[in-house]
Scaffold this motif. Sequence first.
Motif, short mmCIF file in Angstrom:
data_model
loop_
_atom_site.label_atom_id
_atom_site.label_comp_id
_atom_site.label_asym_id
_atom_site.label_seq_id
_atom_site.Cartn_x
_atom_site.Cartn_y
_atom_site.Cartn_z
N GLN A 166 36.33 53.24 40.00
CA GLN A 166 34.97 52.68 40.00
C GLN A 166 34.97 51.18 40.32
OE1 GLN A 166 33.94 53.82 35.92
NE2 GLN A 166 33.97 51.67 35.30
N LYS A 167 36.12 50.71 40.81
CA LYS A 167 36.27 49.32 41.27
C LYS A 167 35.98 48.30 40.16
CE LYS A 167 35.32 50.53 46.06
NZ LYS A 167 34.46 50.31 47.27
N SER A 168 36.42 48.63 38.94
CA SER A 168 36.32 47.71 37.82
C SER A 168 37.55 46.81 37.78
CB SER A 168 36.20 48.47 36.50
OG SER A 168 34.96 49.12 36.38
N GLU A 169 37.35 45.58 37.39
CA GLU A 169 38.46 44.64 37.27
C GLU A 169 39.27 44.96 36.03
OE1 GLU A 169 39.24 39.79 37.00
OE2 GLU A 169 37.21 40.60 36.92
N VAL A 170 40.59 44.77 36.10
CA VAL A 170 41.47 44.95 34.94
C VAL A 170 41.91 43.57 34.48
CG1 VAL A 170 43.61 45.97 34.08
CG2 VAL A 170 42.27 47.19 35.81
N ILE A 171 41.74 43.30 33.19
CA ILE A 171 42.13 42.00 32.62
C ILE A 171 42.95 42.21 31.36
CG2 ILE A 171 40.10 40.82 33.57
CD1 ILE A 171 38.84 40.95 30.78
N GLY A 172 43.51 41.14 30.81
CA GLY A 172 44.30 41.22 29.58
C GLY A 172 43.73 40.35 28.49
N LEU A 173 43.90 40.78 27.23
CA LEU A 173 43.47 39.97 26.09
C LEU A 173 44.50 38.90 25.75
CD1 LEU A 173 42.00 42.71 23.70
CD2 LEU A 173 40.75 41.14 25.18
N GLU A 174 45.73 39.08 26.26
CA GLU A 174 46.77 38.09 26.06
C GLU A 174 47.71 38.15 27.26
OE1 GLU A 174 48.32 39.34 22.30
OE2 GLU A 174 49.36 41.08 23.13
#
Length: 288
Positions: free
Chosen positions: A160-168
């Motif tokens: 769905q072309k969502s960005e992947v990010i990290g909490l740390e």
Amino acid sequence: MKIGSFVVSLLLIASIVSAQNAPKENSLLWEISGKGLTRPSYLFGTIHLICPADFLLSDSLKNAVSKTRQLALEIDMDDPGLMGAMTKTMFMADGKTLQGILTEKQYTQLSQFYKDSLGMDIISFGRAKPFMMMGPMFNKILGCEPQSYEISLMGLAVKQKSEVIGLETIEEQMAIFDTIPYNRQAEMLLTMIEKLPETKSEFHDLVELYKKQDLQSLYNLTLKSEFGMDGQDEVMLFQRNQNWIKRIDKIVHEKPTFIAVGAAHLGGEKGVIALLRKDGFKIRAVGR
């Protein structure tokens, strides 16, 4: 006396409020709303490795992901620089080696196990932090080729072309393990091998609690495990939970986010759910 009684009363009230914030429902999936959010975000408790027979991506989970525009994991597993960063942080400091921190008997025992049970030569782990050696053991402990919720969620996000990010960052996460002396890490590894039946039994119990979505029991088992926290719960769990709250606050106000972290981080009075409620968010159980 009156001042003392007043302080005690305040502490008691604070304790009661904190306990009320802790999750009581059996659920792995939670909706985050309130605090000015125009659209909800979602919080999901994962188990990092699980056998395919026990793995489930439910319709309610997929539906929650579809309502969001980014996926937040403990670390950004989609980062092209992740492997390079891991390589930089995986080795012991000051030129220490596995053979140097173990007795000759311990090194032989470890070497024999990896050769006979995993078909691996531990020479390749030479300078690696002992915790890094636990990864290959999970196939043996679980008795299967494990599956990952994080990787599966990344697949849904990519579609769905969502960005992947990290909490740390990976550096922050690896620094956590540096708080445990290398020789103690190695001893924990040896304990897992020496008590392999007990290790397998505990992981089985962990998976069963996960399938029941029993956050409180998962949290309790994680804290008392002799194969896990080893008295490092403040650094490995509680401090990280606290660090994540401001970051979660920021990202859910930027765009609807699906947040997935280890289920042990959600339960208890110092868990992510209780801390988000304390921060002013409304957290509602959705069910897995």
